[in-house]
Design an enzyme around this catalytic site. Structure first.
Site, PDB file in Angstrom:
ATOM      1  N   ARG A 130       0.899  -1.426   0.066  1.00 22.57           N
ATOM      2  CA  ARG A 130       0.025  -0.070   0.051  1.00 22.57           C
ATOM      3  C   ARG A 130       0.889   1.284  -0.006  1.00 22.57           C
ATOM      4  NH1 ARG A 130      -3.298  -3.273   3.260  1.00 22.57           N
ATOM      5  NH2 ARG A 130      -4.961  -4.163   2.080  1.00 22.57           N
ATOM      6  N   LYS A 152       3.034  11.529 -11.342  1.00 22.07           N
ATOM      7  CA  LYS A 152       1.977  10.639 -11.826  1.00 22.07           C
ATOM      8  C   LYS A 152       3.035   9.368 -12.309  1.00 22.07           C
ATOM      9  CE  LYS A 152      -0.838  13.714 -14.735  1.00 22.07           C
ATOM     10  NZ  LYS A 152      -1.281  13.950 -16.182  1.00 22.07           N
ATOM     11  N   GLU A 194      10.105  18.539 -24.511  1.00 20.86           N
ATOM     12  CA  GLU A 194       9.461  18.942 -23.420  1.00 20.86           C
ATOM     13  C   GLU A 194       9.916  20.158 -22.669  1.00 20.86           C
ATOM     14  OE1 GLU A 194       6.557  17.396 -22.729  1.00 20.86           O
ATOM     15  OE2 GLU A 194       7.019  15.154 -23.399  1.00 20.86           O
ATOM     16  N   LYS A 236       7.470  23.320 -13.933  1.00 27.57           N
ATOM     17  CA  LYS A 236       6.722  22.197 -13.967  1.00 27.57           C
ATOM     18  C   LYS A 236       6.386  22.229 -12.418  1.00 27.57           C
ATOM     19  CE  LYS A 236       5.241  17.406 -14.432  1.00 27.57           C
ATOM     20  NZ  LYS A 236       5.534  16.200 -15.182  1.00 27.57           N
ATOM     21  N   GLU A 246      -4.334  17.211 -11.299  1.00 26.53           N
ATOM     22  CA  GLU A 246      -5.109  17.557 -12.735  1.00 26.53           C
ATOM     23  C   GLU A 246      -6.507  18.001 -12.847  1.00 26.53           C
ATOM     24  OE1 GLU A 246      -3.047  15.930 -15.924  1.00 26.53           O
ATOM     25  OE2 GLU A 246      -4.593  16.130 -17.335  1.00 26.53           O
ATOM     26  N   ARG A 250      -3.164  21.780 -14.570  1.00 28.34           N
ATOM     27  CA  ARG A 250      -1.864  20.909 -14.797  1.00 28.34           C
ATOM     28  C   ARG A 250      -2.087  20.552 -16.211  1.00 28.34           C
ATOM     29  NH1 ARG A 250       0.839  16.100 -11.340  1.00 28.34           N
ATOM     30  NH2 ARG A 250       2.015  15.431 -12.798  1.00 28.34           N
ATOM     31  N   ASN A 254      -0.289  19.342 -21.097  1.00 27.14           N
ATOM     32  CA  ASN A 254      -0.632  18.417 -22.099  1.00 27.14           C
ATOM     33  C   ASN A 254      -0.454  19.379 -23.357  1.00 27.14           C
ATOM     34  OD1 ASN A 254      -1.050  16.193 -20.589  1.00 27.14           O
ATOM     35  ND2 ASN A 254      -3.135  17.205 -20.028  1.00 27.14           N
ATOM     36  N   HIS A 257       0.208  17.407 -26.726  1.00 21.81           N
ATOM     37  CA  HIS A 257       0.017  16.062 -26.599  1.00 21.81           C
ATOM     38  C   HIS A 257      -1.456  15.291 -27.036  1.00 21.81           C
ATOM     39  CE1 HIS A 257       3.241  16.609 -24.199  1.00 21.81           C
ATOM     40  NE2 HIS A 257       3.440  15.559 -23.619  1.00 21.81           N
ATOM     41  N   HIS A 261      -0.277  12.455 -29.101  1.00 20.68           N
ATOM     42  CA  HIS A 261      -0.460  10.969 -28.724  1.00 20.68           C
ATOM     43  C   HIS A 261      -1.351  10.360 -29.830  1.00 20.68           C
ATOM     44  CE1 HIS A 261      -0.668  11.541 -23.928  1.00 20.68           C
ATOM     45  NE2 HIS A 261       0.509  11.009 -24.457  1.00 20.68           N
ATOM     46  N   HIS A 275       8.132   9.672 -28.371  1.00 17.62           N
ATOM     47  CA  HIS A 275       7.142  10.656 -27.619  1.00 17.62           C
ATOM     48  C   HIS A 275       7.492  11.923 -28.035  1.00 17.62           C
ATOM     49  CE1 HIS A 275       4.329  11.963 -24.793  1.00 17.62           C
ATOM     50  NE2 HIS A 275       5.451  12.502 -24.091  1.00 17.62           N
TER      51      HIS A 275
HETATM   52  N1  LIG Z   1       4.847  10.366 -15.523  1.00 20.10           N
HETATM   53  C1  LIG Z   1       4.846  11.380 -16.238  1.00 20.10           C
HETATM   54  O1  LIG Z   1       4.394  12.457 -15.901  1.00 20.10           O
HETATM   55  C2  LIG Z   1       5.390  11.320 -17.516  1.00 20.10           C
HETATM   56  C3  LIG Z   1       5.670  12.483 -18.422  1.00 20.10           C
HETATM   57  C4  LIG Z   1       6.100  12.379 -19.533  1.00 20.10           C
HETATM   58  C5  LIG Z   1       6.352  11.159 -19.909  1.00 20.10           C
HETATM   59  N2  LIG Z   1       6.200   9.963 -19.191  1.00 20.10           N
HETATM   60  C6  LIG Z   1       6.312   8.481 -19.760  1.00 20.10           C
HETATM   61  O2  LIG Z   1       8.149   8.633 -20.045  1.00 20.10           O
HETATM   62  C7  LIG Z   1       8.036   7.464 -20.951  1.00 20.10           C
HETATM   63  C8  LIG Z   1       9.344   8.109 -21.775  1.00 20.10           C
HETATM   64  O3  LIG Z   1      10.384   8.291 -21.234  1.00 20.10           O
HETATM   65  P1  LIG Z   1      11.788   8.152 -21.828  1.00 20.10           P
HETATM   66  O4  LIG Z   1      11.809   8.948 -22.966  1.00 20.10           O
HETATM   67  O5  LIG Z   1      12.735   8.449 -20.786  1.00 20.10           O
HETATM   68  O6  LIG Z   1      12.086   6.662 -22.284  1.00 20.10           O
HETATM   69  P2  LIG Z   1      12.763   5.360 -21.795  1.00 20.10           P
HETATM   70  O7  LIG Z   1      12.571   5.329 -20.130  1.00 20.10           O
HETATM   71  O8  LIG Z   1      12.339   4.452 -22.658  1.00 20.10           O
HETATM   72  O9  LIG Z   1      14.314   5.827 -22.105  1.00 20.10           O
HETATM   73  C9  LIG Z   1      14.591   5.952 -23.596  1.00 20.10           C
HETATM   74  C10 LIG Z   1      15.779   4.856 -23.881  1.00 20.10           C
HETATM   75  O10 LIG Z   1      17.151   5.449 -23.291  1.00 20.10           O
HETATM   76  C11 LIG Z   1      17.665   4.460 -22.439  1.00 20.10           C
HETATM   77  N3  LIG Z   1      18.382   5.347 -21.250  1.00 20.10           N
HETATM   78  C12 LIG Z   1      17.819   5.752 -20.293  1.00 20.10           C
HETATM   79  N4  LIG Z   1      18.736   6.539 -19.731  1.00 20.10           N
HETATM   80  C13 LIG Z   1      19.955   6.635 -20.533  1.00 20.10           C
HETATM   81  C14 LIG Z   1      21.244   7.216 -20.374  1.00 20.10           C
HETATM   82  N5  LIG Z   1      21.606   8.044 -19.432  1.00 20.10           N
HETATM   83  N6  LIG Z   1      22.260   6.821 -21.230  1.00 20.10           N
HETATM   84  C15 LIG Z   1      21.980   5.896 -22.295  1.00 20.10           C
HETATM   85  N7  LIG Z   1      20.867   5.353 -22.652  1.00 20.10           N
HETATM   86  C16 LIG Z   1      19.778   5.719 -21.742  1.00 20.10           C
HETATM   87  C17 LIG Z   1      16.605   3.614 -22.124  1.00 20.10           C
HETATM   88  O11 LIG Z   1      17.216   2.207 -21.830  1.00 20.10           O
HETATM   89  C18 LIG Z   1      15.677   3.590 -23.040  1.00 20.10           C
HETATM   90  O12 LIG Z   1      16.297   2.630 -23.890  1.00 20.10           O
HETATM   91  C19 LIG Z   1       6.883   7.288 -21.722  1.00 20.10           C
HETATM   92  O13 LIG Z   1       6.391   6.030 -21.279  1.00 20.10           O
HETATM   93  C20 LIG Z   1       6.018   8.392 -20.919  1.00 20.10           C
HETATM   94  O14 LIG Z   1       4.635   7.944 -20.993  1.00 20.10           O
HETATM   95  C21 LIG Z   1       5.889   9.943 -17.999  1.00 20.10           C
HETATM   96 ZN   LIG Z   2       5.268  14.366 -22.942  1.00 24.81          ZN
END
Ligand SMILES: NC(=O)c1ccc[n+]([C@@H]2O[C@H](COP(=O)([O-])OP(=O)(O)OC[C@H]3O[C@@H](n4cnc5c(N)ncnc54)[C@H](O)[C@@H]3O)[C@@H](O)[C@H]2O)c1
Ligand SMILES: [Zn+2]
Length: 377
Positions: A130, A152, A194, A236, A246, A250, A254, A257, A261, A275
């Protein structure tokens, strides 16, 4: 800007959420100082590091050493890299591995990686026993400026992206800009979209800073990277501090987005379009829609597209072919988005750079025209 007792050159941004408030530490080499930085905020001297295979190979040894030096006991759970890990089956596997260690209520989950690891490990922390304490150590630009901040967490369902999740604020975020040196350039650029987004929402001076410094940041300048992370986190944190769950403002985050999306869905959430690349195109479309509706000066939409293109981000949707990438196909994705209420799509539009606002009931014909490449009517 504040100095930090645990190391020179680190800066702190506070997320003000009362008892759930926390610091985002930003600086170069923070992973090597993680133990010292975290000792004060951890409820007990034990963490479980959750990371992916790629990041484990690059950055886990330095983190493990620094935790050990600070007397913090740690286990590591490594998941496969990539979006596929943000799904029910990998989540179940992770929960089993956490419980098998076993963990107890005060053991913190430390998410070391990009947004995928942050969202997956964060959600696992939210629901295991939990709720376990969480620390985010983001290693992609996207995660440092966006996903690791704000609480999030979640995973993707076969019914859509991020449909299963929880709000779970971390105890602390450590954004080590030195870790970005190993990030592939395409990932870095995608995250940069972003950064630009934060300026377009409500920080016109930050957008101007990005125009000036974005090229340097992409090329590897650590000071520019740290400054972009700091200013993005400030932007942020201000929005999240006002509207954690949100219910209103907040949703401005988006920007780009709703279109983005839809583009990602059409691309199948894979390598074709990252993304952040989809968000870059989506922001340009959102500003073009604003121009078309007579709300935004055309020069602002052009200025945004020019800057994104200058750093190597895409600004247009792929051309329609064989029924794909058509306005109809993209609008169909938009109406399935979880942000749709009563079948009405909420758009983030802008009266100019730094002046974003939420809008409903935009005529479908205008959305179609913008997707088809039409400008002002
Ligand atoms: N929670 C939120 O508020 C929020 C906001 C925006 C996006 N997201 C989510 O984030 C995700 C995308 O995140 P991302 O773009 O970081 O992708 P990711 O976590 O898949 O990382 C991208 C790639 O880079 C590699 N990597 C990470 N750090 C590295 C480093 N320092 N050196 C070399 N390689 C590295 C990872 O292994 C992966 O292959 C999506 O699923 C999206 O929905 C969440
Ligand atoms: Zn985003």
């Amino acid at each position: 800007m504040e100095g930090d007792a645990a190391g020179a050159g680190a800066e702190r941004v506070r997320v003000e959420l009362g008892a759930r408030g926390y610091d985002i530490h930003i600086g170069s080499g923070l992973i090597t100082r993680a133990g010292a930085l975290l000792r004060r905020v951890l409820p007990m001297g034990r963490v479980v590091v959750v990371t992916d295979e790629t990041v484990a190979a690059l950055h886990l040894p330095a983190l493990a050493l620094s935790l050990a030096e600070a007397g913090i006991r740690y286990d590591a759970v490594v998941v496969p890299a990539g979006e596929e890990s943000k799904a029910l089956a990998p989540l179940g596997d992770l929960l089993d591995r956490l419980l098998a260690l076993p963990v107890e209520r005060k053991v913190a989950v430390l998410a070391l990686g990009g947004g995928v690891v942050g969202d997956l490990a964060g959600f696992a922390a939210a629901i295991t026993l939990r709720g376990l304490p969480l620390v985010q150590v983001p290693t992609t630009l996207l995660a440092q400026v966006d996903s690791a901040v704000g609480g999030k967490t979640g995973i993707t369902s076969r019914h859509g992206k991020n449909l299963i999740g929880a709000f779970h604020q971390p105890l602390a975020v450590l954004a080590d800009v030195a870790s970005l040196a190993t990030l592939p350039p395409r990932e870095l650029r995608a995250g940069y979209a972003e950064v630009v987004k934060m300026g377009v929402i409500d920080r016109p001076d930050f957008f101007a800073w990005a125009e000036e410094n974005g090229g340097r940041l992409i090329a590897g300048d650590e000071a520019a990277r740290a400054e972009a992370v700091r200013r993005s986190c400030l932007a942020k944190a201000a929005i999240v501090g006002e509207d954690e769950r949100e219910e209103g403002r907040r949703a401005l985050l988006n920007l780009g987005h709703t279109f983005g999306h839809a583009l990602e869905a059409e691309a199948g959430f894979g390598e074709e379009l990252r993304h952040g690349e989809a968000v870059a195109i989506g922001m340009v479309l959102a500003l073009r829609l604003s121009v078309r509706l007579g709300l935004c000066p055309p020069a602002d939409a052009e200025r945004l597209a020019r800057h994104l293109a200058a750093v190597g981000l895409p600004t247009r949707s792929p051309a329609p072919s064989a029924g794909r990438w058509t306005p109809n196909a993209l609008i169909a994705h938009m109406t399935r988005d979880k942000k749709v209420a009563d079948g009405r799509i909420t758009f983030v539009l802008a009266r100019g750079i730094g002046r974003a606002f939420l809008a409903r009931d935009i005529p479908r014909a205008d959305v179609e025209a913008v997707l088809a490449g039409g400008g002002a009517s």
